[in-house]
Design an enzyme around this catalytic site. Structure first.
Site, PDB file in Angstrom:
ATOM      1  N   TRP A 103      74.588  -7.701  22.665  1.00  0.00           N
ATOM      2  CA  TRP A 103      74.641  -7.024  20.342  1.00  0.00           C
ATOM      3  C   TRP A 103      73.986  -8.381  19.726  1.00  0.00           C
ATOM      4  CZ3 TRP A 103      77.657  -3.318  20.488  1.00  0.00           C
ATOM      5  CH2 TRP A 103      78.304  -2.745  21.438  1.00  0.00           C
ATOM      6  N   ASP A 173      78.961 -13.028  14.308  1.00  0.00           N
ATOM      7  CA  ASP A 173      80.001 -12.078  14.910  1.00  0.00           C
ATOM      8  C   ASP A 173      80.669 -12.713  15.951  1.00  0.00           C
ATOM      9  OD1 ASP A 173      80.536  -9.696  16.220  1.00  0.00           O
ATOM     10  OD2 ASP A 173      78.232  -9.174  17.277  1.00  0.00           O
ATOM     11  N   LYS A 197      88.989  -6.389  20.532  1.00  0.00           N
ATOM     12  CA  LYS A 197      88.463  -6.793  21.383  1.00  0.00           C
ATOM     13  C   LYS A 197      90.284  -7.566  21.351  1.00  0.00           C
ATOM     14  CE  LYS A 197      85.078  -5.358  22.546  1.00  0.00           C
ATOM     15  NZ  LYS A 197      83.465  -5.325  21.006  1.00  0.00           N
TER      16      LYS A 197
HETATM   17  C1  LIG Z   1      82.164  -4.889  21.138  1.00  0.00           C
HETATM   18  C2  LIG Z   1      81.194  -5.691  20.471  1.00  0.00           C
HETATM   19  C3  LIG Z   1      80.304  -4.798  19.381  1.00  0.00           C
HETATM   20  C4  LIG Z   1      81.002  -3.965  18.986  1.00  0.00           C
HETATM   21  O1  LIG Z   1      81.754  -3.221  18.455  1.00  0.00           O
HETATM   22  P1  LIG Z   1      81.893  -1.672  17.224  1.00  0.00           P
HETATM   23  O2  LIG Z   1      83.638  -2.172  16.670  1.00  0.00           O
HETATM   24  O3  LIG Z   1      82.057  -1.677  19.022  1.00  0.00           O
HETATM   25  O4  LIG Z   1      80.891  -1.870  16.537  1.00  0.00           O
HETATM   26  C5  LIG Z   1      79.776  -5.645  18.389  1.00  0.00           C
HETATM   27  N1  LIG Z   1      79.768  -7.326  19.059  1.00  0.00           N
HETATM   28  C6  LIG Z   1      80.533  -7.817  20.274  1.00  0.00           C
HETATM   29  C7  LIG Z   1      80.086  -9.411  20.450  1.00  0.00           C
HETATM   30  C8  LIG Z   1      81.123  -6.799  20.580  1.00  0.00           C
HETATM   31  O5  LIG Z   1      82.028  -7.616  22.352  1.00  0.00           O
END
Ligand SMILES: *Cc1c(COP(=O)(O)O)cnc(C)c1O
Length: 362
Positions: A103, A173, A197
């Site tokens: 990511w 993030d 998540k």
């Molecule tokens: C799942 C995830 C993403 C992507 O998320 P989307 O909402 O599908 O764009 C980005 N960063 C991390 C750390 C993730 O776990």
């Protein structure tokens, strides 16, 4: 009602049963409204109350002071890979990125389209099995911001403390560990997290942004990609994901009712410890991917001696009612995602299953 199974999916992921039941109960008509959350206007009084309460409950859970704005945007965490550099990189047009997994790499790829990116550290050479030490970070004190990924969902590593970056705004993030423990929001310039998540359904992304950073957004940006416009319109420039925001609100209330983030962190540590102990006690039958001091409390990643054995375990686990244990397609192996809503009893039962599987197959 049909029995629920144990859901170890990395995302969209398990939600608290109380939240699902409340949403179900109120889906036909919201109490006092006479219509479903799926049917009401995002400009209605009823929805104002829902979004305002979700914000204030998040503020109280994470101790977010009035120096920060809270946004609910769309486009997933992935759109934030673009919005962050588009809004925050100019006029310096340079930023630091710390690479700890897939990511972070995707975030870096988008940032490169906007300006110069300095890779402040990377653990890719070690297949992202650890978080870099503070001493390894090659930070530019003049960078527009430093970006990092607090929990690496795919590799199963997590920062135990955020990096120290001096006066440069820290951008995080936090998609897969938001609300799993207390953090000091004041150390951050911006935090973003896809909801699916640890917080709600897919289709809504939380952004927490310090007010001075909102001023960086240029008028020349496209409207929907402009934090300043999103702030001025309180996330209602266009129709937001009303249902997603409603569920985030219910999850926040569930967290508050269950003792808040310190209580959640305590349980998360206990759950993860059970699995890591099982791995460590297995004499190499199970091999954890992350080095011990970088282990994630949210995503526990491990491998077996052969892919054949891994397939066998996944097959038998699925039959026994443990779903979603297959590792991400890019790394293989197994991954047990045990977010806030995942019950401790399910972890205990998985450990029991893993011990039995080891006894039968070694
Ligand atoms: C799942 C995830 C993403 C992507 O998320 P989307 O909402 O599908 O764009 C980005 N960063 C991390 C750390 C993730 O776990």
């Amino acid at each position: 009602m049909e029995k629920r199974i144990y859901n170890f999916s990395a995302g969209p992921a398990v939600l608290p049963e109380d939240v699902l039941k409340e949403a179900q109960e109120n889906l036909f008509t919201l109490p006092g409204v006479g219509m479903s959350i799926l049917e009401i206007s995002h400009r209605s009084k009823a929805f104002d109350k829902i979004i305002d309460e979700a914000k204030s409950d998040l503020r109280s859970l994470l101790n977010i002071n009035n120096n920060y704005e809270i946004l609910f945007l769309q486009g997933g965490a992935s759109l934030q890979f673009s919005m962050v550099p588009l809004n925050l990189m100019p006029p310096k047009n340079k930023a630091d990125y710390i690479l700890t997994g897939s990511w972070s790499k995707k975030a870096l790829k988008e940032a490169k389209r906007v300006g110069t990116v300095n890779v402040a550290a990377s653990t890719e050479a070690e297949t992202f099995n650890r978080i870099p030490d503070q001493s390894e970070l090659k930070l530019d004190p003049d960078a527009a911001y430093v970006h990092f990924t607090s929990n690496n969902t795919i590799y199963g590593t997590e920062w135990q403390n955020e990096p120290e970056v001096g006066n440069v705004p820290l951008v995080c993030d936090a998609s897969s560990d938001i609300l799993s423990k207390k953090i000091d929001v004041n150390k951050y310039g911006l935090i973003y997290a896809g909801a699916q998540k640890n917080m709600g359904p897919s289709g809504v992304t939380l952004v927490i942004i310090r007010k001075d950073l909102v001023e960086r957004s240029s008028d020349s940006l496209h409207t929907m990609l402009n934090y300043k416009i999103q702030v001025e319109n309180a996330s209602l420039y266009n129709t937001p994901n009303t249902f997603g925001i409603y569920i985030i609100g219910l999850v926040a209330k569930w967290l508050i009712k269950n003792g808040g983030l310190d209580a959640m962190h305590k349980t998360n540590k206990e759950k993860a410890a059970l699995l890591y102990k099982c791995i460590d006690d297995s004499k190499g039958f199970y091999k954890g991917h992350a080095v011990p001091d970088s282990r994630s409390l949210m995503n526990v990643t491990f491998r077996l001696a052969t892919e054949e054995l891994e397939k066998k375990l996944i097959l038998e686990a699925t039959a026994a009612g443990f779903d979603g244990l297959k590792g991400h397609r890019s790394v293989g192996g197994l991954r047990a995602s045990i977010y806030n809503a995942f019950p401790k009893k399910g972890v205990e039962e998985l450990v029991k299953f893993m011990k039995e599987f080891q006894a039968k197959n070694s």
